[in-house]
Write a protein that holds these residues in place. Structure first.
Motif, PDB file in Angstrom:
ATOM      1  N   TYR A 213       7.560  38.905 -80.443  1.00 31.78           N
ATOM      2  CA  TYR A 213       6.407  38.188 -80.997  1.00 31.78           C
ATOM      3  C   TYR A 213       5.176  38.353 -80.114  1.00 31.78           C
ATOM      4  CZ  TYR A 213       3.449  34.322 -82.515  1.00 31.78           C
ATOM      5  OH  TYR A 213       2.388  33.578 -82.938  1.00 31.78           O
ATOM      6  N   ASP A 214       5.353  38.249 -78.805  1.00 29.71           N
ATOM      7  CA  ASP A 214       4.219  38.340 -77.888  1.00 29.71           C
ATOM      8  C   ASP A 214       3.574  39.722 -77.930  1.00 29.71           C
ATOM      9  OD1 ASP A 214       4.655  35.731 -77.109  1.00 29.71           O
ATOM     10  OD2 ASP A 214       5.851  36.270 -75.356  1.00 29.71           O
TER      11      ASP A 214
ATOM     12  N   ASN B  34       1.614  39.980 -81.104  1.00 27.49           N
ATOM     13  CA  ASN B  34       0.422  39.153 -80.926  1.00 27.49           C
ATOM     14  C   ASN B  34      -0.647  39.905 -80.135  1.00 27.49           C
ATOM     15  OD1 ASN B  34      -1.198  36.807 -81.008  1.00 27.49           O
ATOM     16  ND2 ASN B  34      -0.388  36.110 -79.055  1.00 27.49           N
TER      17      ASN B  34
ATOM     18  N   CYS C 109      -2.118  42.659 -82.272  1.00 27.39           N
ATOM     19  CA  CYS C 109      -3.063  42.113 -83.244  1.00 27.39           C
ATOM     20  C   CYS C 109      -4.397  41.788 -82.577  1.00 27.39           C
ATOM     21  CB  CYS C 109      -2.465  40.869 -83.898  1.00 27.39           C
ATOM     22  SG  CYS C 109      -3.477  40.125 -85.188  1.00 27.39           S
ATOM     23  N   ASP C 110      -4.347  41.241 -81.362  1.00 22.74           N
ATOM     24  CA  ASP C 110      -5.583  40.948 -80.637  1.00 22.74           C
ATOM     25  C   ASP C 110      -6.391  42.217 -80.396  1.00 22.74           C
ATOM     26  OD1 ASP C 110      -5.276  38.212 -80.489  1.00 22.74           O
ATOM     27  OD2 ASP C 110      -4.267  38.253 -78.540  1.00 22.74           O
TER      28      ASP C 110
ATOM     29  N   TYR D  37       4.402  34.563 -87.157  1.00 19.41           N
ATOM     30  CA  TYR D  37       4.001  35.910 -87.578  1.00 19.41           C
ATOM     31  C   TYR D  37       2.976  35.860 -88.713  1.00 19.41           C
ATOM     32  CZ  TYR D  37       7.406  38.522 -84.776  1.00 19.41           C
ATOM     33  OH  TYR D  37       8.090  39.095 -83.736  1.00 19.41           O
TER      34      TYR D  37
ATOM     35  N   PHE E 186      -0.861  35.991 -88.116  1.00 22.64           N
ATOM     36  CA  PHE E 186      -1.555  37.192 -87.657  1.00 22.64           C
ATOM     37  C   PHE E 186      -2.485  37.728 -88.734  1.00 22.64           C
ATOM     38  CE2 PHE E 186       2.269  38.029 -84.749  1.00 22.64           C
ATOM     39  CZ  PHE E 186       1.660  37.344 -83.710  1.00 22.64           C
TER      40      PHE E 186
END
Length: 479
Positions: free
Chosen positions: A155-156, A159, A162-163, A409, A412
């Motif tokens: 997940y991280d 994440n 996505c950033d 999720y 996002f």
């Protein structure tokens, strides 16, 4: 931000080697067309900043070790099809009040992970991304080597990716601390059990939950392989894998009913322990699923029932400085047990949920976490199989529950890569975990949020396990 200095090759001293041969996959659906070049550019930037994910799994060492590197395992393809034309479940066809069941097919995974689901041997690259651009949507298929990435780390990484797609900064990646020191040394403090919870339990130490040595894992994989072959020959039950949608109102109501029952039982002095504990949504979701899964099994006063849970222990470790992060497989397994299938089947849903809560409370104590880490550290080069040593035959049917309910999720938004107009927000998440040879644990249940307060459960089990749930849907009654 300058790239982090990272060791070229490293071994983790506190790793859980159950996952050496496993892969974790996450499929995301975005209901708009994304620019594949922008997605690839963000992937390259992620590897540049976090070189751990650009490395490889080194299988020549015991236990497996890792390299860092600059490998960008990215591919994209264009499919001239609409989302509704793909062999995906109809994830929009759900009920606001009752669970719905959606059967999965083998090709459901291929639409996300079209060339990354190698069954033997596991891929050497630690992280890969496959993009499928449709005429009205985009699919993202992430693959992770489970030996480095637990659910939280998966997940991280998504994440952070996505950033970068949205031109936002990401934390500095640092090497995991157990390259040089044992994580068990970071776990300190006294246990703090609620007064109503008994401290002693037979399955708190990992030695009560796992078998050491080659014979255990050969038996584990052998039983799974034989069952798979027998089913394909038509001589046994086939796997029946489904995505189950559980709406928020159903979970909320179920939790309240179970909690009210326990509170009333406590007032009457009927609870041996656990009075005053508050059930979580995970407790009642798991109890509901397992109650249905075993409803159609033949009653037995001699066959026990064991359940494995996966938990993340990072909250027990030393906190990181602000804006720093390391990738690590930080899960440990706990076990709860019932004396017999009959006992489990006859237990009210509220009491099953309470037993799960008690197991969680006991297992989330510093002494238990420290014991688990010391077990992995002492056996880091030992082959381990997830099977109760006191119940050698249980290996063929031990449920494993993996809750991803802290991972959003569906929050996002990949709008930074939009090609035109539309929404870049994720509307559906489909996880899967795979063992060597493409085998899976049965029952295996992975739970993710649906973005609307409810949940999706990915469940793989034999056909008998679904009969209780089907009867519940037909009758409109909850066990």
């Amino acid at each position: 931000m300058a790239p982090t200095t990272f060791p070229k090759e490293y071994t983790l001293l506190s790793n859980n080697n159950l996952s050496q041969q496993c892969s974790v996959f996450v499929g995301l659906v975005i209901p708009s067309i994304l620019d594949a070049e922008k997605l690839e550019s963000a992937h390259r930037r992620l590897v540049e900043l976090w070189p751990a994910i650009g490395g490889a799994l080194v299988k020549s060492t015991s236990s497996y070790s890792f390299t860092s590197g600059s490998t960008v395992d990215f591919k994209s393809r264009d499919l001239p099809k609409k989302l509704e034309d793909l062999p995906l479940i109809h994830f929009t066809e759900t009920s606001p009040t009752q669970p719905t069941f959606h059967r999965l097919r083998a090709q459901d995974e291929q639409v996300f992970h079209y060339d990354t689901m190698d069954k033997l041997p596991p891929p050497e690259t630690l992280f890969s991304l496959r993009v499928t651009v449709l005429t009205d949507a985009t699919l993202l298929g992430f693959r992770f080597a489970h030996h480095l990435f637990d659910g939280q780390a998966c997940y991280d990484v998504v994440n952070a990716y996505c950033d970068l797609v949205n031109s936002r900064p990401i934390p500095e990646l640092i090497p995991p601390p157990d390259i040089t020191s044992l994580l068990s040394d970071q776990v300190n403090g006294a246990d703090d059990l609620p007064p109503s919870v008994h401290p002693n339990h037979p399955h708190l130490h990992p030695r009560a939950n796992f078998v050491l040595g080659l014979a255990g894992i050969v038996k584990y994989l052998g039983v799974a392989l034989i069952k798979t072959v027998v089913a394909k020959l038509g001589l046994g039950e086939r796997d029946d894998e489904r995505m189950v949608h559980i709406p928020v109102d159903f979970v909320t109501t179920l939790r309240k009913e179970c909690q009210d029952e326990l509170d009333e039982a406590a007032k009457r002095g009927e609870l041996e322990e656990g009075a005053g504990l508050q059930l979580t949504k995970n407790d009642v979701i798991t109890a509901w699923f397992l109650k249905g899964a075993y409803a159609a099994f033949p009653p037995s006063d001699t066959q026990g029932l064991d359940i494995y849970y996966s938990f993340n222990y990072r909250s027990f470790l030393d906190p990181l400085p602000p804006n720093q992060y390391y990738i690590h497989n930080s899960f440990y397994n706990i076990r709860t047990s019932y004396n017999s299938v009959t006992q489990f089947q006859s237990s009210p849903l509220s009491r099953i949920a309470l037993e799960l809560r008690l197991t969680c409370v006991r297992s989330k104590q510093p002494s238990v976490v420290k014991s688990a880490l010391q077990f992995w550290e002492q056996n880091v080069n030992t082959i381990i199989a997830p099977n109760p040593p006191d119940k050698p035959l249980a290996i063929s049917y031990v449920p494993l529950m993996s809750h991803w309910t802290s991972f959003e999720y569906n929050k996002f938004d990949f709008s930074g890569a939009l090609k035109g107009t539309g929404s870049g927000k994720v509307v559906y998440t489909q996880p899967i975990s795979i063992l060597p040879l493409g085998l899976t644990i049965k029952p295996l249940c992975q739970v993710v949020k649906d973005g609307r307060g409810g949940y999706w459960m990915r469940v793989n089990m034999l056909g008998t396990g679904w009969k209780g749930h089907e009867e519940s849907v037909t009758s409109g009654k909850v066990y």
